[in-house]
Each structure stands twice: as C-alpha cells, then as structure tokens.
Write a protein that holds these residues in place. Structure first.
Motif, PDB file in Angstrom:
ATOM      1  N   SER A  23       0.826  -1.208   0.000  1.00  0.00           N
ATOM      2  CA  SER A  23       0.000   0.000   0.000  1.00  0.00           C
ATOM      3  C   SER A  23       0.861   1.259   0.000  1.00  0.00           C
ATOM      4  O   SER A  23       0.512   2.259  -0.654  1.00  0.00           O
ATOM      5  CB  SER A  23      -0.951  -0.001   1.207  1.00  0.00           C
ATOM      6  OG  SER A  23      -0.244   0.170   2.429  1.00  0.00           O
ATOM      7  N   ILE A  24       1.984   1.228   0.697  1.00  0.00           N
ATOM      8  CA  ILE A  24       2.897   2.366   0.685  1.00  0.00           C
ATOM      9  C   ILE A  24       3.593   2.497  -0.661  1.00  0.00           C
ATOM     10  O   ILE A  24       3.746   3.597  -1.213  1.00  0.00           O
ATOM     11  CB  ILE A  24       3.941   2.232   1.818  1.00  0.00           C
ATOM     12  CG1 ILE A  24       3.334   2.606   3.165  1.00  0.00           C
ATOM     13  CG2 ILE A  24       5.163   3.110   1.555  1.00  0.00           C
ATOM     14  CD1 ILE A  24       2.985   4.074   3.303  1.00  0.00           C
ATOM     15  N   SER A  29       3.971   5.629  -7.576  1.00  0.00           N
ATOM     16  CA  SER A  29       3.442   5.993  -8.895  1.00  0.00           C
ATOM     17  C   SER A  29       2.934   7.439  -8.919  1.00  0.00           C
ATOM     18  O   SER A  29       2.627   7.969  -9.990  1.00  0.00           O
ATOM     19  CB  SER A  29       2.301   5.045  -9.293  1.00  0.00           C
ATOM     20  OG  SER A  29       1.191   5.194  -8.415  1.00  0.00           O
ATOM     21  N   LEU A  30       2.852   8.057  -7.747  1.00  0.00           N
ATOM     22  CA  LEU A  30       2.318   9.414  -7.639  1.00  0.00           C
ATOM     23  C   LEU A  30       3.385  10.441  -7.282  1.00  0.00           C
ATOM     24  O   LEU A  30       3.323  11.585  -7.736  1.00  0.00           O
ATOM     25  CB  LEU A  30       1.204   9.451  -6.582  1.00  0.00           C
ATOM     26  CG  LEU A  30       0.026   8.489  -6.799  1.00  0.00           C
ATOM     27  CD1 LEU A  30      -0.918   8.542  -5.600  1.00  0.00           C
ATOM     28  CD2 LEU A  30      -0.719   8.837  -8.078  1.00  0.00           C
ATOM     29  N   VAL A  31       4.341  10.056  -6.438  1.00  0.00           N
ATOM     30  CA  VAL A  31       5.417  10.964  -6.014  1.00  0.00           C
ATOM     31  C   VAL A  31       6.705  10.168  -5.880  1.00  0.00           C
ATOM     32  O   VAL A  31       6.700   8.928  -5.856  1.00  0.00           O
ATOM     33  CB  VAL A  31       5.090  11.657  -4.661  1.00  0.00           C
ATOM     34  CG1 VAL A  31       3.919  12.593  -4.795  1.00  0.00           C
ATOM     35  CG2 VAL A  31       4.836  10.625  -3.579  1.00  0.00           C
ATOM     36  N   SER A  32       7.826  10.881  -5.772  1.00  0.00           N
ATOM     37  CA  SER A  32       9.130  10.242  -5.621  1.00  0.00           C
ATOM     38  C   SER A  32       9.373   9.909  -4.148  1.00  0.00           C
ATOM     39  O   SER A  32       9.441  10.813  -3.311  1.00  0.00           O
ATOM     40  CB  SER A  32      10.223  11.185  -6.130  1.00  0.00           C
ATOM     41  OG  SER A  32      11.507  10.684  -5.828  1.00  0.00           O
ATOM     42  N   ILE A  33       9.476   8.610  -3.838  1.00  0.00           N
ATOM     43  CA  ILE A  33       9.636   8.190  -2.446  1.00  0.00           C
ATOM     44  C   ILE A  33      10.769   7.177  -2.297  1.00  0.00           C
ATOM     45  O   ILE A  33      11.197   6.549  -3.265  1.00  0.00           O
ATOM     46  CB  ILE A  33       8.343   7.558  -1.881  1.00  0.00           C
ATOM     47  CG1 ILE A  33       8.031   6.225  -2.596  1.00  0.00           C
ATOM     48  CG2 ILE A  33       7.180   8.517  -1.959  1.00  0.00           C
ATOM     49  CD1 ILE A  33       6.936   5.413  -1.923  1.00  0.00           C
ATOM     50  N   GLU A  34      11.236   7.047  -1.080  1.00  0.00           N
ATOM     51  CA  GLU A  34      12.029   5.911  -0.649  1.00  0.00           C
ATOM     52  C   GLU A  34      11.372   5.357   0.601  1.00  0.00           C
ATOM     53  O   GLU A  34      10.744   6.104   1.365  1.00  0.00           O
ATOM     54  CB  GLU A  34      13.474   6.311  -0.355  1.00  0.00           C
ATOM     55  CG  GLU A  34      13.639   7.263   0.816  1.00  0.00           C
ATOM     56  CD  GLU A  34      15.090   7.492   1.217  1.00  0.00           C
ATOM     57  OE1 GLU A  34      15.987   6.829   0.644  1.00  0.00           O
ATOM     58  OE2 GLU A  34      15.326   8.326   2.115  1.00  0.00           O
ATOM     59  N   GLY A  98      -4.892   8.945  -0.574  1.00  0.00           N
ATOM     60  CA  GLY A  98      -5.119   9.714   0.642  1.00  0.00           C
ATOM     61  C   GLY A  98      -3.850  10.406   1.123  1.00  0.00           C
ATOM     62  O   GLY A  98      -3.875  11.570   1.537  1.00  0.00           O
ATOM     63  N   ILE A  99      -2.727   9.691   1.061  1.00  0.00           N
ATOM     64  CA  ILE A  99      -1.448  10.293   1.457  1.00  0.00           C
ATOM     65  C   ILE A  99      -1.050  11.377   0.470  1.00  0.00           C
ATOM     66  O   ILE A  99      -0.560  12.442   0.851  1.00  0.00           O
ATOM     67  CB  ILE A  99      -0.357   9.218   1.565  1.00  0.00           C
ATOM     68  CG1 ILE A  99      -0.689   8.245   2.697  1.00  0.00           C
ATOM     69  CG2 ILE A  99       1.007   9.856   1.814  1.00  0.00           C
ATOM     70  CD1 ILE A  99       0.234   7.046   2.765  1.00  0.00           C
ATOM     71  N   ARG A 100      -1.271  11.104  -0.828  1.00  0.00           N
ATOM     72  CA  ARG A 100      -0.930  12.111  -1.850  1.00  0.00           C
ATOM     73  C   ARG A 100      -1.726  13.395  -1.617  1.00  0.00           C
ATOM     74  O   ARG A 100      -1.171  14.501  -1.696  1.00  0.00           O
ATOM     75  CB  ARG A 100      -1.230  11.556  -3.246  1.00  0.00           C
ATOM     76  CG  ARG A 100      -0.936  12.563  -4.373  1.00  0.00           C
ATOM     77  CD  ARG A 100       0.574  12.825  -4.458  1.00  0.00           C
ATOM     78  NE  ARG A 100       0.891  13.803  -5.472  1.00  0.00           N
ATOM     79  CZ  ARG A 100       1.016  15.096  -5.255  1.00  0.00           C
ATOM     80  NH1 ARG A 100       0.816  15.591  -4.038  1.00  0.00           N
ATOM     81  NH2 ARG A 100       1.352  15.921  -6.229  1.00  0.00           N
TER      82      ARG A 100
END
Length: 249
Positions: A23-24, A29-34, A98-100
C-alpha cells in the motif's frame, strides 16, 4: 535525491506486512519516495518478507533491537528525502491517494512546518507526521519507547514549527488501522507494558494520572518506574502535552 522518505517500524508484523508495504509502495506511482523499514529483530517471519522486498530494490531494511524512538531516529539518519513521513508503520494499511492528497495540502498550507494529523475521537493511536527532513534532524527522536511522538511534537512546537490538522475523513490516509487493545494481553505482559509507559511518561515529564485516582496497583507500578528512572539517571528534559487544536499557531 528523492522527495519523500517514508520511515516505517516493524516488529512481528508478518500477518499484514506485505499488504502494508504494497500500500505504501503504490505511492511511488504518484510521487518520488524511498521506503526505509527499521525492524526490531522480529521473530515471526517478518525479516524474511523484508529481505524479499529489499532484494527486489523496493525498500531499505535496517535490523536492530531498539525502542520506538531509537528506531525512528535510525530511519531518519538513513533518509535521503527532502521531506520525511513518520508513523506509517508496518501494522497498518494505507491509501496512496489519501497520502498524496495530504502531501498536496501540506505544501499548500503548511510548507516548512511539522504537520501532525491524528484521529482524536476513537480508541486508536494512528497518526501521520510530515515535515522537512532537516527539521526532523534538528530535533531528532529521543530514545524512548512510549510517547516518542508527543515528545517530538512538543519540541517542534517550542520552535514554532508545529501544526495540527484534523484527520481527513473524506479521503483518509489509512485503509486499515490496527487497534491496540491492552485488555486482551495477559496480566504480566500488561503490567510490563504499563511499567514501560509510566517510565517514559515520567522521563519526559508527562502527567501519568492527570485528574484521576489511580489504584494501588497503578501507584505501585508508577513508583517502581520512577525509582528505575532515578537509579538509571535517564530522566529527560520535560515537555508538556501537545495540542490537537487545528487553530494552534
């Protein structure tokens, strides 16, 4: 450099771990994460699952015995993102959209602050904390197992950097939250947990029985916890309780 570091804690979360991580990872696909997971030496198969995700290059995993506060600090020190998100741990499941939306709101209205969103009217401890990684590092997580979040928020508030936002129910950042029900624990386990909570509350100066009448058993555990802090000389600079007022400056 990535935009957002998602720092997660894991301890014996094998039953929901893949669902939580997937889920994380949808957020990528929406923002750049690690995604950095600090595993507190789980013994239920979580380490094997984490190793699989790390082998596929999806997460970074650090295995170390630690308190919650120390684990969060370990994840923070390993972070490379401009912003950090904390309290998205491996026993909960999240909504990428929701996080986005929460991140969009953060940059629109709360840029540069430490933003906390938390459910305040239900019996669960879910919250998400967002802020610049440099702000997290300037404060750092203290080595306590209970109320490490309250401790950090109040030190951010002392800097004028704390903001609270009512948990967004229209598109919540969580899909599933594990509700912690202590009464289901065995008596010894419950007393050990309560002792630890009292100990850390006393260490950071948080009232243990505000306006209440503790039982003899509660007073005994608190006195034992207080004695342990005194003997170990582990008391920390006190902080007040944080405010969950969306109008706070």
């Amino acid at each position: 450099m990535v935009d957002y570091s998602i720092c997660m804690l894991c301890y014996n979360d094998a039953g929901r771990l893949r669902e939580s991580l997937d889920s994380i990872l949808e957020l990528s696909s929406l923002v750049s994460i690690e995604v950095i997971v600090v595993d507190n030496l789980s013994g239920d198969g979580s380490q094997e699952i984490l190793s699989d995700y790390q082998r596929r290059g999806l997460i970074r995993c650090i295995e170390q015995k630690c308190t919650r506060g120390k684990g969060r600090q370990i994840g923070l020190e390993a972070s490379r993102g401009k912003y950090s998100l904390a309290h998205l741990d491996c026993d909960d499941v999240f909504s990428a959209q929701g996080i986005r939306d929460l991140l969009t709101l953060y940059h629109t209205d709360y840029e540069g602050m430490m933003l906390v969103t938390k459910r305040t009217k239900v019996d669960e401890r879910s919250n998400i904390t967002i802020g610049p990684t440099d702000l997290f590092r300037s404060l750092s997580w203290r080595d306590i197992n209970w109320f490490e979040d309250w401790d950090l928020w109040n030190r951010a508030r002392a800097m004028g950097k704390y903001k609270f936002l009512e948990y967004p129910e229209s598109l919540p950042p969580h899909k599933f939250v594990k509700v912690r029900v202590s009464r289901r624990r065995k008596l010894l386990s419950r007393n050990v947990m309560t002792f630890g909570r009292y100990r850390d509350m006393y260490r950071i100066g948080r009232p243990v029985f505000p306006g209440g009448n503790p039982s003899a058993g509660q007073r005994l555990l608190f006195n034992l916890a207080r004695a342990d802090v005194f003997l170990s000389r582990s008391k920390l600079e006190p902080v007040p309780d944080p405010s969950f007022d969306s109008n706070i400056a």
